[in-house]
Design an enzyme around this catalytic site. Structure first.
Site, PDB file in Angstrom:
ATOM      1  N   GLY A  35      -0.330  22.254  21.459  1.00  0.00           N
ATOM      2  CA  GLY A  35       0.159  21.398  22.533  1.00  0.00           C
ATOM      3  C   GLY A  35      -0.113  21.913  23.936  1.00  0.00           C
ATOM      4  O   GLY A  35       0.642  21.609  24.867  1.00  0.00           O
ATOM      5  N   ASN A  58      -2.599  20.935  25.818  1.00  0.00           N
ATOM      6  CA  ASN A  58      -2.932  19.740  26.607  1.00  0.00           C
ATOM      7  C   ASN A  58      -1.654  18.985  26.980  1.00  0.00           C
ATOM      8  O   ASN A  58      -1.513  18.521  28.109  1.00  0.00           O
ATOM      9  CB  ASN A  58      -3.893  18.835  25.833  1.00  0.00           C
ATOM     10  N   MET A  89      -4.209  15.346  14.790  1.00  0.00           N
ATOM     11  CA  MET A  89      -5.285  15.410  13.801  1.00  0.00           C
ATOM     12  C   MET A  89      -5.175  14.316  12.736  1.00  0.00           C
ATOM     13  O   MET A  89      -5.321  14.573  11.543  1.00  0.00           O
ATOM     14  CB  MET A  89      -5.302  16.798  13.157  1.00  0.00           C
ATOM     15  N   LEU A 110      -5.891   6.817  13.600  1.00  0.00           N
ATOM     16  CA  LEU A 110      -4.899   5.760  13.799  1.00  0.00           C
ATOM     17  C   LEU A 110      -5.508   4.429  13.361  1.00  0.00           C
ATOM     18  O   LEU A 110      -6.717   4.204  13.515  1.00  0.00           O
ATOM     19  CB  LEU A 110      -4.499   5.714  15.275  1.00  0.00           C
ATOM     20  N   THR A 124      -8.450  13.143  23.371  1.00  0.00           N
ATOM     21  CA  THR A 124      -9.312  14.166  23.946  1.00  0.00           C
ATOM     22  C   THR A 124      -9.977  14.939  22.815  1.00  0.00           C
ATOM     23  O   THR A 124      -9.354  15.269  21.810  1.00  0.00           O
ATOM     24  CB  THR A 124      -8.527  15.063  24.929  1.00  0.00           C
ATOM     25  N   HIS A 125     -11.286  15.169  22.989  1.00  0.00           N
ATOM     26  CA  HIS A 125     -12.087  15.777  21.927  1.00  0.00           C
ATOM     27  C   HIS A 125     -12.879  16.958  22.506  1.00  0.00           C
ATOM     28  O   HIS A 125     -13.481  16.824  23.583  1.00  0.00           O
ATOM     29  CB  HIS A 125     -13.046  14.737  21.339  1.00  0.00           C
ATOM     30  N   ASP A 153     -11.093   4.025  19.310  1.00  0.00           N
ATOM     31  CA  ASP A 153     -11.434   2.809  18.560  1.00  0.00           C
ATOM     32  C   ASP A 153     -11.403   3.152  17.072  1.00  0.00           C
ATOM     33  O   ASP A 153     -10.905   4.213  16.684  1.00  0.00           O
ATOM     34  CB  ASP A 153     -12.772   2.216  19.035  1.00  0.00           C
ATOM     35  N   ALA A 154     -11.959   2.262  16.245  1.00  0.00           N
ATOM     36  CA  ALA A 154     -11.815   2.444  14.796  1.00  0.00           C
ATOM     37  C   ALA A 154     -12.638   3.614  14.252  1.00  0.00           C
ATOM     38  O   ALA A 154     -12.396   4.082  13.142  1.00  0.00           O
ATOM     39  CB  ALA A 154     -12.195   1.149  14.088  1.00  0.00           C
ATOM     40  N   GLY A 155     -13.597   4.111  15.016  1.00  0.00           N
ATOM     41  CA  GLY A 155     -14.452   5.186  14.522  1.00  0.00           C
ATOM     42  C   GLY A 155     -13.853   6.567  14.765  1.00  0.00           C
ATOM     43  O   GLY A 155     -12.742   6.708  15.276  1.00  0.00           O
TER      44      GLY A 155
HETATM   45  C1  GAR Z   1      -7.957  20.301  21.756  1.00  0.00           C
HETATM   46  O1  GAR Z   1      -9.094  21.070  22.081  1.00  0.00           O
HETATM   47  C2  GAR Z   1      -8.359  18.925  21.286  1.00  0.00           C
HETATM   48  O2  GAR Z   1      -9.477  18.423  21.945  1.00  0.00           O
HETATM   49  C3  GAR Z   1      -8.663  19.200  19.846  1.00  0.00           C
HETATM   50  O3  GAR Z   1      -7.623  20.023  19.421  1.00  0.00           O
HETATM   51  C4  GAR Z   1      -7.241  20.854  20.520  1.00  0.00           C
HETATM   52  C5  GAR Z   1      -5.741  20.788  20.662  1.00  0.00           C
HETATM   53  O4  GAR Z   1      -5.275  21.766  21.518  1.00  0.00           O
HETATM   54  N1  GAR Z   1      -8.732  17.976  19.095  1.00  0.00           N
HETATM   55  C6  GAR Z   1      -9.648  17.733  18.153  1.00  0.00           C
HETATM   56  O5  GAR Z   1     -10.451  18.557  17.781  1.00  0.00           O
HETATM   57  C7  GAR Z   1      -9.591  16.343  17.579  1.00  0.00           C
HETATM   58  N2  GAR Z   1     -10.825  15.999  16.970  1.00  0.00           N
HETATM   59  P1  GAR Z   1      -3.766  21.770  22.025  1.00  0.00           P
HETATM   60  O6  GAR Z   1      -2.886  21.486  20.805  1.00  0.00           O
HETATM   61  O7  GAR Z   1      -3.551  23.140  22.556  1.00  0.00           O
HETATM   62  O8  GAR Z   1      -3.639  20.706  23.074  1.00  0.00           O
END
Ligand code: GAR
Length: 205
Positions: A15, A17, A93, A96, A109-110, A142-144
């Site tokens: 968490g 972010n 993770m 949706l 965010t990716h 989106d759906a992907g």
């Molecule tokens: C972040 O880097 C986010 O982009 C990634 O998990 C991390 C979470 O960090 N998400 C993915 O890889 C989704 N495909 P956090 O829990 O410290 O915010």
């Protein structure tokens, strides 16, 4: 969009972010408020961060429902109870459903420069591919899998001695700044999505 904009953040782990958003929201000029934090599992640091900030939390575990559809509907109802203007999936993770996405404008965010390296292992896949620049992407879900219209991106250089952890940490630092900047602008100015084109400001939603 309410003012301040009401945001529900979904997390599955550390968490950081979420923390960046919570910190930004402490300034009334930021224009947004995290009204709840949801997780798909108990005991994660993201939920503890929300508790410490006095933000309500909820948990919806897939295992507690008879099907993935039931879980998705329950999650949507828990989110909907907080009447968000925006849902931010920040290290959440789970995919949706379309019903969820039709109900809530949802950003994710990716840790890669989409459309490169989608999925659960963006930093690892970028490193294995040998790219010299990767980064982070904020997009409308989106759906992907990590395919939605792009809201913001930030590049991060891969350095000689990087391993997955060091690269991901540097990406996350850039990612948090990008997320805070974009969500604040969306909260203050609105967002419009036409096909794959995303514009902040203009036709506010
Ligand atoms: C972040 O880097 C986010 O982009 C990634 O998990 C991390 C979470 O960090 N998400 C993915 O890889 C989704 N495909 P956090 O829990 O410290 O915010």
């Amino acid at each position: 969009m309410n003012s301040p904009a009401r945001i529900v953040v979904l997390v599955s782990g550390a968490g950081t972010n979420l923390q960046a958003l919570l910190d930004a929201c402490a300034d009334p000029a930021y224009g947004a408020r995290v009204v709840a934090v949801g997780a798909d599992r108990d005991g994660v640091e993201g939920l503890a961060r929300a508790d410490r900030a006095g933000v309500p939390t909820f948990v919806a575990r897939v295992a507690d429902y008879t099907s993935r559809e039931h879980w998705d509907r329950a999650l949507a109802d828990k989110v909907g109870a907080f009447e968000p203007d925006l849902v931010v999936s920040a290290g959440f993770m789970k995919l949706l459903s379309q019903d969820f996405l039709d109900r809530f404008l949802t950003l994710n965010t990716h840790p890669a420069l989409c459309p490169a390296f989608p999925g659960m292992h963006g930093p690892r896949d970028a490193l294995e591919h040998g790219v010299k620049v990767t980064g982070a992407t904020l997009f409308v879900v989106d759906a992907g899998v990590d395919t939605g219209p792009i809201v913001a991106q930030v590049p991060v250089e891969v350095v000689e001695d990087d391993d997955v952890a060091s690269l991901h940490e540097r990406i996350k630092a850039a990612e948090r700044a990008m997320l805070v900047d974009a969500v604040g602008r969306i909260a203050r100015e609105g967002i419009s999505v036409e096909g794959r084109r995303v514009r902040i400001g203009g036709d506010a939603r």
